[in-house]
Design an enzyme around this catalytic site. Sequence first.
Site, PDB file in Angstrom:
ATOM      1  N   GLU A 135      -6.732   2.789  -2.405  1.00 20.56           N
ATOM      2  CA  GLU A 135      -6.138   1.527  -2.850  1.00 20.56           C
ATOM      3  C   GLU A 135      -6.554   1.279  -4.289  1.00 20.56           C
ATOM      4  O   GLU A 135      -7.541   1.844  -4.751  1.00 20.56           O
ATOM      5  CB  GLU A 135      -6.672   0.341  -2.008  1.00 20.56           C
ATOM      6  N   LYS A 188      -3.090  11.402   7.898  1.00 19.67           N
ATOM      7  CA  LYS A 188      -4.108  12.176   8.592  1.00 19.67           C
ATOM      8  C   LYS A 188      -5.401  11.348   8.522  1.00 19.67           C
ATOM      9  O   LYS A 188      -5.704  10.747   7.482  1.00 19.67           O
ATOM     10  CB  LYS A 188      -4.287  13.521   7.867  1.00 19.67           C
ATOM     11  N   PHE A 189      -6.137  11.262   9.624  1.00 21.61           N
ATOM     12  CA  PHE A 189      -7.381  10.487   9.620  1.00 21.61           C
ATOM     13  C   PHE A 189      -8.514  11.333   9.052  1.00 21.61           C
ATOM     14  O   PHE A 189      -8.777  12.440   9.531  1.00 21.61           O
ATOM     15  CB  PHE A 189      -7.722  10.019  11.044  1.00 21.61           C
ATOM     16  N   ARG A 230      -8.413  -6.546  -9.978  1.00 17.10           N
ATOM     17  CA  ARG A 230      -9.250  -7.720 -10.253  1.00 17.10           C
ATOM     18  C   ARG A 230     -10.659  -7.249 -10.607  1.00 17.10           C
ATOM     19  O   ARG A 230     -10.977  -6.069 -10.456  1.00 17.10           O
ATOM     20  CB  ARG A 230      -9.340  -8.585  -8.973  1.00 17.10           C
ATOM     21  N   LYS A 284       0.804  -1.230   0.000  1.00 19.09           N
ATOM     22  CA  LYS A 284       0.000   0.000   0.000  1.00 19.09           C
ATOM     23  C   LYS A 284       0.837   1.279   0.000  1.00 19.09           C
ATOM     24  O   LYS A 284       0.438   2.271  -0.621  1.00 19.09           O
ATOM     25  CB  LYS A 284      -0.979  -0.009   1.182  1.00 19.09           C
ATOM     26  N   HIS A 343     -16.751   6.066   0.836  1.00 23.29           N
ATOM     27  CA  HIS A 343     -15.886   5.200   0.055  1.00 23.29           C
ATOM     28  C   HIS A 343     -16.482   5.124  -1.345  1.00 23.29           C
ATOM     29  O   HIS A 343     -17.554   4.567  -1.540  1.00 23.29           O
ATOM     30  CB  HIS A 343     -15.843   3.801   0.702  1.00 23.29           C
ATOM     31  N   ARG A 368     -25.912  -7.670  -0.970  1.00 25.35           N
ATOM     32  CA  ARG A 368     -25.235  -8.965  -0.835  1.00 25.35           C
ATOM     33  C   ARG A 368     -26.043  -9.849   0.110  1.00 25.35           C
ATOM     34  O   ARG A 368     -26.268  -9.488   1.273  1.00 25.35           O
ATOM     35  CB  ARG A 368     -23.826  -8.778  -0.280  1.00 25.35           C
TER      36      ARG A 368
HETATM   37  C1  MV4 Z   1      -8.777   5.674   6.132  1.00 28.44           C
HETATM   38  C2  MV4 Z   1      -9.889   6.225   6.799  1.00 28.44           C
HETATM   39  C3  MV4 Z   1      -9.795   7.536   7.227  1.00 28.44           C
HETATM   40  N1  MV4 Z   1      -8.657   8.240   7.018  1.00 28.44           N
HETATM   41  N2  MV4 Z   1      -7.678   6.436   5.935  1.00 28.44           N
HETATM   42  C4  MV4 Z   1     -10.499   1.240   5.773  1.00 28.44           C
HETATM   43  C5  MV4 Z   1     -10.079   0.136   4.890  1.00 28.44           C
HETATM   44  C6  MV4 Z   1      -8.781   0.544   4.316  1.00 28.44           C
HETATM   45  N3  MV4 Z   1      -8.752   0.239   2.920  1.00 28.44           N
HETATM   46  C7  MV4 Z   1      -8.664   2.000   4.556  1.00 28.44           C
HETATM   47  N4  MV4 Z   1      -9.742   2.358   5.424  1.00 28.44           N
HETATM   48  C8  MV4 Z   1      -9.852   3.618   5.889  1.00 28.44           C
HETATM   49  N5  MV4 Z   1      -8.784   4.413   5.672  1.00 28.44           N
HETATM   50  C9  MV4 Z   1      -7.634   7.671   6.389  1.00 28.44           C
HETATM   51  N6  MV4 Z   1      -6.513   8.395   6.206  1.00 28.44           N
HETATM   52  C10 MV4 Z   1     -11.002   5.413   6.992  1.00 28.44           C
HETATM   53  C11 MV4 Z   1     -10.993   4.115   6.553  1.00 28.44           C
HETATM   54  C12 MV4 Z   1     -12.185   3.356   6.837  1.00 28.44           C
HETATM   55  C13 MV4 Z   1     -13.062   2.964   5.829  1.00 28.44           C
HETATM   56  C14 MV4 Z   1     -12.812   3.213   4.503  1.00 28.44           C
HETATM   57  C15 MV4 Z   1     -13.673   2.817   3.525  1.00 28.44           C
HETATM   58  C16 MV4 Z   1     -14.837   2.159   3.876  1.00 28.44           C
HETATM   59  C17 MV4 Z   1     -15.115   1.870   5.172  1.00 28.44           C
HETATM   60  C18 MV4 Z   1     -14.237   2.271   6.172  1.00 28.44           C
HETATM   61  C19 MV4 Z   1     -14.517   1.978   7.481  1.00 28.44           C
HETATM   62  C20 MV4 Z   1     -13.670   2.352   8.465  1.00 28.44           C
HETATM   63  C21 MV4 Z   1     -12.492   3.040   8.128  1.00 28.44           C
END
Ligand code: MV4
Length: 447
Positions: free
Chosen positions: A288, A201-202, A292, A116, A208, A336
Amino acid sequence: MFKKILIANRGEIALRIIRTCREMGIRTVAVYSTADRDSLHVRFADEAVCIGPPPSRQSYLNIPSIISAAEVTGADAIHPGYGFLSENAEFSQICADYGIKFIGATAEQINMMGDKATAKATMRAAGVPVIPGSDGLLESFEQGQQLSANMGYPVIIKATAGGGGRGMRVIKAEGEFEKAWNDARTESGAAFGNDGLYLEKFVEEPRHIEIQIVGDQYGKVCHLSERDCSIQRRHQKLLEETPSPIMTDELREAMGAAAIKGAQSIGYEGAGTVEFLVDKHGKFYFMEMNTRIQVEHPITEEVTDFDLIKEQIKVAAGVPISGRNYTPKLFALECRINAEDPANGFRPSPGKITNLHFPGGHGIRIDSHVYSGYVIPPNYDSMIAKLIVSGQSREEVLTRMKRALQEFVIEGIKTTIPFHIKLMDDPGFKSGLFTTAFLESFDFSTL
Ligand code: MV4
């Protein structure tokens, strides 16, 4: 064009691929474990080869068995579906070495997107927006703490070998940093044999949204619009829709262009998905890339009129794409249907389906491998059907979905149908203004 494709998968996706091959005049080889002897993919394929006992490691992940099956049957290509070997670089390379076309990404692309931190650096270099954070892997927790102090909390540490939420820790204040760091390191080392971590940073309460792309062997990449996958529980998607309720023409154009730029920078060929987080200001960031076909691909098919499996096969065989982008003409939603009990923590509910009736009518599609009398083995994924509904507006699709869910009869096991029925009446879901945190406050006790 290929003469014979081996499908290295099971369940609904194996059937889905067989159906397209049949329409294209391509012969098919099913592979199956002894647990799947009575599965429909075995019956619908032109040929079938048993590749091992029920555990995936010894069957659907058993590379020598699958390559042998391809050699024995004379298959000239392998379609891996999703899961199992679909993003396994070693398998992609072995197929190439044996002169069998792997309908998916090259080993190099899989490795690059599977790590990643490397994926993020690659996308950033291509000009795709990424979430502010560490430049690659963190060298120490002190470095992470320093960076977090500069950026401001909350921050998130992620496992470079992770994805799907494993090895991630959200940190709200400096005092939590050292423990989170140690926990994430231990967890990712144990789970992936790689304890590399990076920092971001969060982004609070994001959506999504992922962009479907298709690339050909001549450097052309197009996008087929987005899917909104914000309705997840513990990183498991339960429902996906397109178009996203928050999408605008401008945002789609910008996200589509970013996805294309990213895919082109790695010479991507085939169907792929670029996942983004969208914050509350409508700013989007690369998260990401999946190399696929995805579970939720049918909603894109319903609104663009493409057969994505056919596109995958065509580009793998060297057919050029038009290179034009597509915006949704309709609205589509996928629920689903899993053999799980949503009222009891989504506990798996394998066993015999004693009675089955699928809904039907205008705008309804079901991708499923189950039938009345089918026994769901306990060894694999619990998804038993995808109910895909399309229509002229989001409101029409929600109404139609509720009607279809109410028509659906599955007896003998517990399923996620009651959850979806409740969701169709939920004001927050109906408003379209939900985030990835939506299901954290959902009441599952009254299903
Ligand atoms: C994050 C985020 C908030 N900020 N990154 C969750 C799965 C992984 N692929 C990355 N994820 C997240 N990354 C930052 N910088 C929140 C999530 C996340 C999330 C993302 C997509 C769908 C559902 C989620 C549920 C919890 C957290």
